[in-house]
Design an enzyme around this catalytic site. Structure first.
Site, PDB file in Angstrom:
ATOM      1  N   LYS A  74      -8.249   7.543  -4.970  1.00  0.00           N
ATOM      2  CA  LYS A  74      -7.015   7.563  -5.856  1.00  0.00           C
ATOM      3  C   LYS A  74      -6.811   8.631  -6.572  1.00  0.00           C
ATOM      4  O   LYS A  74      -7.502   9.698  -6.755  1.00  0.00           O
ATOM      5  CB  LYS A  74      -7.390   6.236  -6.825  1.00  0.00           C
ATOM      6  CG  LYS A  74      -6.313   5.712  -7.291  1.00  0.00           C
ATOM      7  CD  LYS A  74      -5.593   4.367  -6.493  1.00  0.00           C
ATOM      8  CE  LYS A  74      -4.683   3.892  -7.115  1.00  0.00           C
ATOM      9  NZ  LYS A  74      -4.135   2.664  -6.497  1.00  0.00           N
TER      10      LYS A  74
HETATM   11  P1  NAD Z   1       5.121  -1.032 -10.686  1.00  0.00           P
HETATM   12  O1  NAD Z   1       5.156   0.332 -11.400  1.00  0.00           O
HETATM   13  O2  NAD Z   1       6.628  -0.954  -9.637  1.00  0.00           O
HETATM   14  O3  NAD Z   1       5.431  -2.294 -11.590  1.00  0.00           O
HETATM   15  C1  NAD Z   1       4.578  -2.728 -12.638  1.00  0.00           C
HETATM   16  C2  NAD Z   1       5.115  -3.927 -13.399  1.00  0.00           C
HETATM   17  O4  NAD Z   1       4.288  -4.556 -14.174  1.00  0.00           O
HETATM   18  C3  NAD Z   1       6.624  -3.827 -14.228  1.00  0.00           C
HETATM   19  O5  NAD Z   1       7.427  -4.766 -14.139  1.00  0.00           O
HETATM   20  C4  NAD Z   1       6.035  -3.440 -15.486  1.00  0.00           C
HETATM   21  O6  NAD Z   1       7.212  -3.688 -16.479  1.00  0.00           O
HETATM   22  C5  NAD Z   1       5.049  -4.600 -15.479  1.00  0.00           C
HETATM   23  N1  NAD Z   1       3.772  -4.197 -16.618  1.00  0.00           N
HETATM   24  C6  NAD Z   1       3.255  -2.856 -16.654  1.00  0.00           C
HETATM   25  N2  NAD Z   1       2.513  -3.211 -17.853  1.00  0.00           N
HETATM   26  C7  NAD Z   1       2.573  -4.290 -18.360  1.00  0.00           C
HETATM   27  C8  NAD Z   1       1.618  -5.035 -19.138  1.00  0.00           C
HETATM   28  N3  NAD Z   1       0.718  -4.409 -19.926  1.00  0.00           N
HETATM   29  N4  NAD Z   1       2.047  -6.311 -19.244  1.00  0.00           N
HETATM   30  C9  NAD Z   1       2.887  -7.074 -18.467  1.00  0.00           C
HETATM   31  N5  NAD Z   1       3.593  -6.256 -17.576  1.00  0.00           N
HETATM   32  C10 NAD Z   1       3.330  -4.981 -17.337  1.00  0.00           C
HETATM   33  O7  NAD Z   1       3.679  -1.126 -10.264  1.00  0.00           O
HETATM   34  P2  NAD Z   1       3.143  -1.894  -9.064  1.00  0.00           P
HETATM   35  O8  NAD Z   1       3.277  -0.700  -7.764  1.00  0.00           O
HETATM   36  O9  NAD Z   1       3.994  -3.075  -8.546  1.00  0.00           O
HETATM   37  O10 NAD Z   1       1.771  -2.161  -9.074  1.00  0.00           O
HETATM   38  C11 NAD Z   1       1.303  -3.314  -9.971  1.00  0.00           C
HETATM   39  C12 NAD Z   1       0.031  -3.404  -9.477  1.00  0.00           C
HETATM   40  O11 NAD Z   1      -0.436  -3.720  -8.093  1.00  0.00           O
HETATM   41  C13 NAD Z   1      -1.054  -2.285 -10.210  1.00  0.00           C
HETATM   42  O12 NAD Z   1      -2.306  -2.924 -10.815  1.00  0.00           O
HETATM   43  C14 NAD Z   1      -1.107  -1.519  -9.030  1.00  0.00           C
HETATM   44  O13 NAD Z   1      -2.502  -0.730  -8.893  1.00  0.00           O
HETATM   45  C15 NAD Z   1      -1.370  -2.552  -7.596  1.00  0.00           C
HETATM   46  N6  NAD Z   1      -1.021  -2.374  -6.346  1.00  0.00           N
HETATM   47  C16 NAD Z   1       0.077  -1.472  -6.086  1.00  0.00           C
HETATM   48  C17 NAD Z   1       0.451  -1.350  -4.824  1.00  0.00           C
HETATM   49  C18 NAD Z   1       1.725  -0.822  -4.049  1.00  0.00           C
HETATM   50  O14 NAD Z   1       1.884  -0.678  -3.184  1.00  0.00           O
HETATM   51  N7  NAD Z   1       2.543  -0.412  -5.245  1.00  0.00           N
HETATM   52  C19 NAD Z   1      -0.640  -1.515  -3.616  1.00  0.00           C
HETATM   53  C20 NAD Z   1      -1.879  -2.224  -4.192  1.00  0.00           C
HETATM   54  C21 NAD Z   1      -2.019  -2.747  -5.576  1.00  0.00           C
END
Ligand code: NAD
Length: 400
Positions: A96
């Site tokens: 990561k």
């Molecule tokens: P992103 O940046 O696209 O979206 C994050 C969302 O969460 C947004 O809507 C933001 O406004 C909201 N947010 C941020 N902080 C917040 C808070 N404190 N309270 C409530 N809402 C909040 O991110 P993403 O890529 O969708 O990732 C989200 C989660 O999924 C993370 O934990 C990430 O590690 C995990 N993840 C993502 C992927 C991927 O392919 N993008 C893969 C595996 C895991």
């Protein structure tokens, strides 16, 4: 602290002292600074890369761009990648990286310069595919394209836009995977027809919005979603495609009047069948776990449940499907994209979804059966299966 409770797992699988020693700490960690002048002003951002365990393949894991990134958080996320890839039999190790930056404060040309500097610092590891990045919170296909633009190696980064060697379906993959797991859990654990099952989703970014999209397409009622600013609740169900367009256009859901405005804290304790935290870590914790009312939690975010909260949820008999299974759709698709980059064989979106669906459904059954056989939580079952595979690989390679 490791995400694995070795003492608990030792009752189910053999874990030697040497295996625990190697799995309790990362193989390698790098701390660096990105120093860059924007409009004649110097900006200096801390960055981190962690290769937690690479016994099963090169370090794979997203790049997080957030002002709250720390080395500890990066290490925790890298460790989760080790077990996510092992559980789903994807031949990658766990890594990561993170850069301490608020990407919303910079335009895309500034971000491009910052990412180019990131590549210059990690050039050797990226060119040799010691570390293969992908999008995570705060980063998107646009940033992955910058990395590809620097390395000129298609398989050195996944999550690229389709126009430059990306995979049809990669953008949707993590959300789709979470939706597949939610549907399997609903069918197995909730005695209701699909169209009567209601869902609340925290986070409406890449993962949360696509999880909402697929679940609503498959007939479930998504009654609440939120972003960092606010949540929206409508017991009749929300029009997810319209909300995705709005989030894309305005960057927020707060301009929409489609239901009652609620806080993120309220969303987590709604009386729904399925709760999907899809935003950030530790949102289900000792302060709110007792008030959670859903019967299933699908951990689409990484690490949304603290250790103490997990114990409380288990006590309440809430089924928590852990992150290493629930959000593994992204890394499965990344593997398909990596394979496409290496082989030059093009993949279409239905093939991408077929691989995700097949691997996740298969592993859902394995985890559920293991949990039933040993009367343990789904998290412990998933960890036991994944840890065993990593230990076997370490034995095979003579590491232990
Ligand atoms: P992103 O940046 O696209 O979206 C994050 C969302 O969460 C947004 O809507 C933001 O406004 C909201 N947010 C941020 N902080 C917040 C808070 N404190 N309270 C409530 N809402 C909040 O991110 P993403 O890529 O969708 O990732 C989200 C989660 O999924 C993370 O934990 C990430 O590690 C995990 N993840 C993502 C992927 C991927 O392919 N993008 C893969 C595996 C895991």
């Amino acid at each position: 602290m490791s995400i694995i409770n070795f003492d608990k797992l030792r009752k189910i699988i053999p874990i030697t002292v040497n295996a625990q020693e190697l799995l309790s700490k990362p193989e390698k960690e790098i701390t660096f600074q990105i120093n860059i002048h924007i409009n004649k002003k110097l900006f200096s951002f801390y960055g981190y890369v962690v290769y937690y365990n690479t016994v099963r393949g090169p370090a794979k894991g997203g790049i997080r761009l957030s002002p709250n990134v720390t080395l500890e958080e990066t290490r925790d996320l890298a460790e989760r990648m080790v077990y996510k890839t092992a559980l789903t039999d994807i031949p990658f190790g766990g890594g990561k990286s993170g850069v301490c930056i608020d990407p919303a404060k910079f335009d895309r040309y500034d971000i491009r310069c910052i990412l180019q500097e990131y590549v210059h610092i990690l050039q050797i590891d990226l060119n040799t595919q010691t570390y293969i990045p992908a999008p995570d919170m705060g980063s998107s296909p646009l940033e992955m394209m910058v990395i590809y633009g620097e390395t000129h190696i298609p398989e050195s980064v996944t999550g690229k836009p389709i126009t430059v060697g990306g995979l049809p379906g990669r953008n949707e993959a993590t959300g789709r995977g979470a939706a597949v797991i939610a549907k399997e859990a609903a069918v197995n654990f909730i005695d209701k027809p699909i169209n009567e099952i209601n869902v609340a989703i925290q986070g409406f970014g890449n993962v949360g919005s696509f999880a909402a999209y697929f679940l609503s397409m498959w007939g479930m009622k998504v009654v609440a979603v939120s972003d960092v600013q606010c949540g929206i609740f409508n017991p009749e169900g929300l029009p997810i495609p319209e909300m995705m367009n709005c989030a894309k256009k305005d960057g927020t859901l707060s301009t929409l009047c489609l239901g009652e405005k609620i806080s993120n804290a309220d969303l987590l304790t709604l009386d729904v069948d399925i709760l999907i935290p899809a935003a950030c870590e530790n949102v289900i914790n000792i302060d709110n776990a007792q008030n959670i009312r859903s019967s299933i939690i699908i951990e689409a975010a990484n690490g949304p449940t603290t250790y103490e909260a997990d114990e409380i949820l288990n006590g309440k008999n809430i089924k928590v499907i852990p992150d290493i299974l629930s959000n593994a759709g992204g890394v499965i698709a990344s593997y398909v994209e990596w394979h496409q980059g290496k082989s030059g064989i093009l993949t279409d979106i239905s093939e991408t979804f077929a691989v995700i669906d097949k691997l996740l459904k298969k592993n859902f059954v394995l985890v559920k059966d293991m949990a039933e056989k040993w009367n343990i939580s789904h998290r412990d079952a998933a960890h036991a299966i994944a840890v065993q595979k990593v230990i076997t690989a370490m034995k095979d390679r003579g590491w232990i």
